[in-house]
Design a protein around this motif. Sequence first.
Motif, PDB file in Angstrom:
ATOM      1  N   LEU A  62       0.828  -1.206   0.000  1.00  0.00           N
ATOM      2  CA  LEU A  62       0.000   0.000   0.000  1.00  0.00           C
ATOM      3  C   LEU A  62       0.863   1.256   0.000  1.00  0.00           C
ATOM      4  O   LEU A  62       0.575   2.220  -0.724  1.00  0.00           O
ATOM      5  N   THR A  63       1.935   1.263   0.789  1.00  0.00           N
ATOM      6  CA  THR A  63       2.793   2.446   0.835  1.00  0.00           C
ATOM      7  C   THR A  63       3.462   2.705  -0.512  1.00  0.00           C
ATOM      8  O   THR A  63       3.740   3.854  -0.860  1.00  0.00           O
ATOM      9  N   THR A  64       3.713   1.652  -1.261  1.00  0.00           N
ATOM     10  CA  THR A  64       4.287   1.825  -2.605  1.00  0.00           C
ATOM     11  C   THR A  64       3.286   2.503  -3.534  1.00  0.00           C
ATOM     12  O   THR A  64       3.633   3.426  -4.288  1.00  0.00           O
ATOM     13  N   LEU A  65       2.039   2.087  -3.482  1.00  0.00           N
ATOM     14  CA  LEU A  65       1.005   2.688  -4.325  1.00  0.00           C
ATOM     15  C   LEU A  65       0.770   4.163  -3.974  1.00  0.00           C
ATOM     16  O   LEU A  65       0.501   4.987  -4.853  1.00  0.00           O
ATOM     17  N   LEU A  66       0.910   4.498  -2.692  1.00  0.00           N
ATOM     18  CA  LEU A  66       0.678   5.875  -2.262  1.00  0.00           C
ATOM     19  C   LEU A  66       1.741   6.841  -2.774  1.00  0.00           C
ATOM     20  O   LEU A  66       1.552   8.065  -2.717  1.00  0.00           O
ATOM     21  N   ALA A  67       2.849   6.318  -3.274  1.00  0.00           N
ATOM     22  CA  ALA A  67       3.908   7.180  -3.815  1.00  0.00           C
ATOM     23  C   ALA A  67       3.636   7.602  -5.263  1.00  0.00           C
ATOM     24  O   ALA A  67       4.258   8.550  -5.755  1.00  0.00           O
ATOM     25  N   LEU A  68       2.733   6.935  -5.945  1.00  0.00           N
ATOM     26  CA  LEU A  68       2.514   7.185  -7.375  1.00  0.00           C
ATOM     27  C   LEU A  68       1.959   8.578  -7.690  1.00  0.00           C
ATOM     28  O   LEU A  68       2.357   9.187  -8.689  1.00  0.00           O
ATOM     29  N   PRO A  69       1.031   9.144  -6.903  1.00  0.00           N
ATOM     30  CA  PRO A  69       0.545  10.491  -7.237  1.00  0.00           C
ATOM     31  C   PRO A  69       1.644  11.548  -7.274  1.00  0.00           C
ATOM     32  O   PRO A  69       1.620  12.441  -8.129  1.00  0.00           O
ATOM     33  N   GLY A  70       2.610  11.470  -6.379  1.00  0.00           N
ATOM     34  CA  GLY A  70       3.709  12.424  -6.381  1.00  0.00           C
ATOM     35  C   GLY A  70       4.550  12.326  -7.639  1.00  0.00           C
ATOM     36  O   GLY A  70       4.981  13.339  -8.203  1.00  0.00           O
ATOM     37  N   ILE A  71       4.792  11.109  -8.096  1.00  0.00           N
ATOM     38  CA  ILE A  71       5.558  10.902  -9.325  1.00  0.00           C
ATOM     39  C   ILE A  71       4.825  11.502 -10.517  1.00  0.00           C
ATOM     40  O   ILE A  71       5.415  12.206 -11.352  1.00  0.00           O
ATOM     41  N   ALA A  72       3.523  11.240 -10.599  1.00  0.00           N
ATOM     42  CA  ALA A  72       2.723  11.753 -11.719  1.00  0.00           C
ATOM     43  C   ALA A  72       2.679  13.287 -11.716  1.00  0.00           C
ATOM     44  O   ALA A  72       2.798  13.926 -12.774  1.00  0.00           O
ATOM     45  N   LEU A  73       2.522  13.893 -10.543  1.00  0.00           N
ATOM     46  CA  LEU A  73       2.436  15.341 -10.457  1.00  0.00           C
ATOM     47  C   LEU A  73       3.757  16.004 -10.846  1.00  0.00           C
ATOM     48  O   LEU A  73       3.768  17.014 -11.569  1.00  0.00           O
ATOM     49  N   PHE A  74       4.872  15.453 -10.402  1.00  0.00           N
ATOM     50  CA  PHE A  74       6.163  16.048 -10.749  1.00  0.00           C
ATOM     51  C   PHE A  74       6.430  15.924 -12.252  1.00  0.00           C
ATOM     52  O   PHE A  74       7.007  16.839 -12.864  1.00  0.00           O
ATOM     53  N   ALA A  75       6.022  14.802 -12.844  1.00  0.00           N
ATOM     54  CA  ALA A  75       6.192  14.645 -14.291  1.00  0.00           C
ATOM     55  C   ALA A  75       5.415  15.716 -15.045  1.00  0.00           C
ATOM     56  O   ALA A  75       5.906  16.289 -16.033  1.00  0.00           O
ATOM     57  N   TRP A  76       4.210  16.035 -14.588  1.00  0.00           N
ATOM     58  CA  TRP A  76       3.415  17.084 -15.231  1.00  0.00           C
ATOM     59  C   TRP A  76       4.058  18.450 -15.043  1.00  0.00           C
ATOM     60  O   TRP A  76       4.077  19.283 -15.953  1.00  0.00           O
ATOM     61  N   MET A  77       4.611  18.708 -13.851  1.00  0.00           N
ATOM     62  CA  MET A  77       5.292  19.979 -13.583  1.00  0.00           C
ATOM     63  C   MET A  77       6.515  20.143 -14.478  1.00  0.00           C
ATOM     64  O   MET A  77       6.841  21.250 -14.927  1.00  0.00           O
ATOM     65  N   MET A  78       7.212  19.062 -14.756  1.00  0.00           N
ATOM     66  CA  MET A  78       8.370  19.115 -15.647  1.00  0.00           C
ATOM     67  C   MET A  78       7.952  19.527 -17.053  1.00  0.00           C
ATOM     68  O   MET A  78       8.575  20.397 -17.674  1.00  0.00           O
TER      69      MET A  78
END
Length: 437
Positions: free
Chosen positions: A398-414
Amino acid sequence: MDKPTLWLSVKPYLEKESLAAFLVGVSSGFPYAMIGATLTTRLAQDGIDKATVTAFTLSFLVYNLKVFWAWIVDGIRLPVLHRMGQRVSWMLVSGCAVIAAVVNLALVDPEASLGMTIVAALLVGVAGATFDIVIDAYRIETLKPRQLGVGSGMSQYGWRVGSAGAGALALVVAAREGWSAAYLACAALALPAMLTALVLGEPARRRAAVAKRGVRDVWASIADPFAEFFTRHGAWLVLAFILVHKIGDTLANLTFRLLFDDLGFTNDEIAIYDVGVGFWAFMIGIFVGGVLYARAGLKRSVMMALILMAVSNLSFAGLAVAGHSNLGMAAAIGFENFASGYGGVVVVAYFSALCDLRFTAAQYALISAGASVVGRLLTGTSAGSLIEAMGYVNFYLLTTLLALPGIALFAWMMRSGLIDDAMGTAGTETAPDSPLP
């Protein structure tokens, strides 16, 4: 040809600003250990139930509340001591407060009075958070923009030395002399930051604080740091990233000692593998982070860090399956600490660059508090219950899945250019345009 290249690679780490970042990092790390893994182990060995032990992580929320008094460190001058400089005077006072709070925690008995232990842990949190405000401001204002990557790495080296050193020292002393003696021995780790401030003096890039004469001026000192940050293009999305990027990592990290205790690891095994192996893996991660930050740049290095930190939680699901395995513990701890070390360098460098030099203490307090508040809140209110309901394997998945939104948001910011648009003067200016006090 090799020697000059090697020297040029090592030289930035030996500059006085980088060494100062290391020393203040040592003192920054140890209060965290006192109310983190060390207190968790102490309570677990005293027979306190999991839900209560994880509830103690709510004392970390004090660190997230530091944003509400960080303006004091920026704008309020201490009587008499202010002649030594704003940052130096606050470094000395907050350092003494940390020492006093840790000594107080050493003298309480969790079995006799859980309530007093809670109060003592909160006092360490308040003092440690204030110490952190001063240390972060001192580090950012001491480092030049070109030194942010290396300086952040050295700060992380120091933080790890302080936290791991305190953790290992506490475990070893506690096994022989008891927990009170262990905490008393660790209190001296506040001294490196205090001595560094005394030797180096005020940071060269610190901007003069405006004298506070009335209510309006005091209100401005509170509101202006936040107003300036949120006037930047994309500031709200940057804040959203800060809030969510480390939820999974924080939720997992604050429960590792519970896993080790349930798997039957002894204090000596924890000291060797969690503290020992983890320490060197963390150091290697920091070195790799410094190199890749310089070569790959801020954006790509941060993205790699987010992915590594997400995947690292899976290793503890593997350890939970393997059971009491020294090799499994070493592998899980090694990978997690490498990812944390690497991520600590590049993410801290990015967060430092977001600050405006006029409001370093207040803005970095906002950023650093936001970076872990959600994860700490979830850990304190639900981690123990989740582990008991789901088991360790599903919990770490579960903790691994909870990290995915941050990855997606930073990719969009880039892709959208928001990372550059929201950058602060700490990432661009080499000297303030206002005179030093």
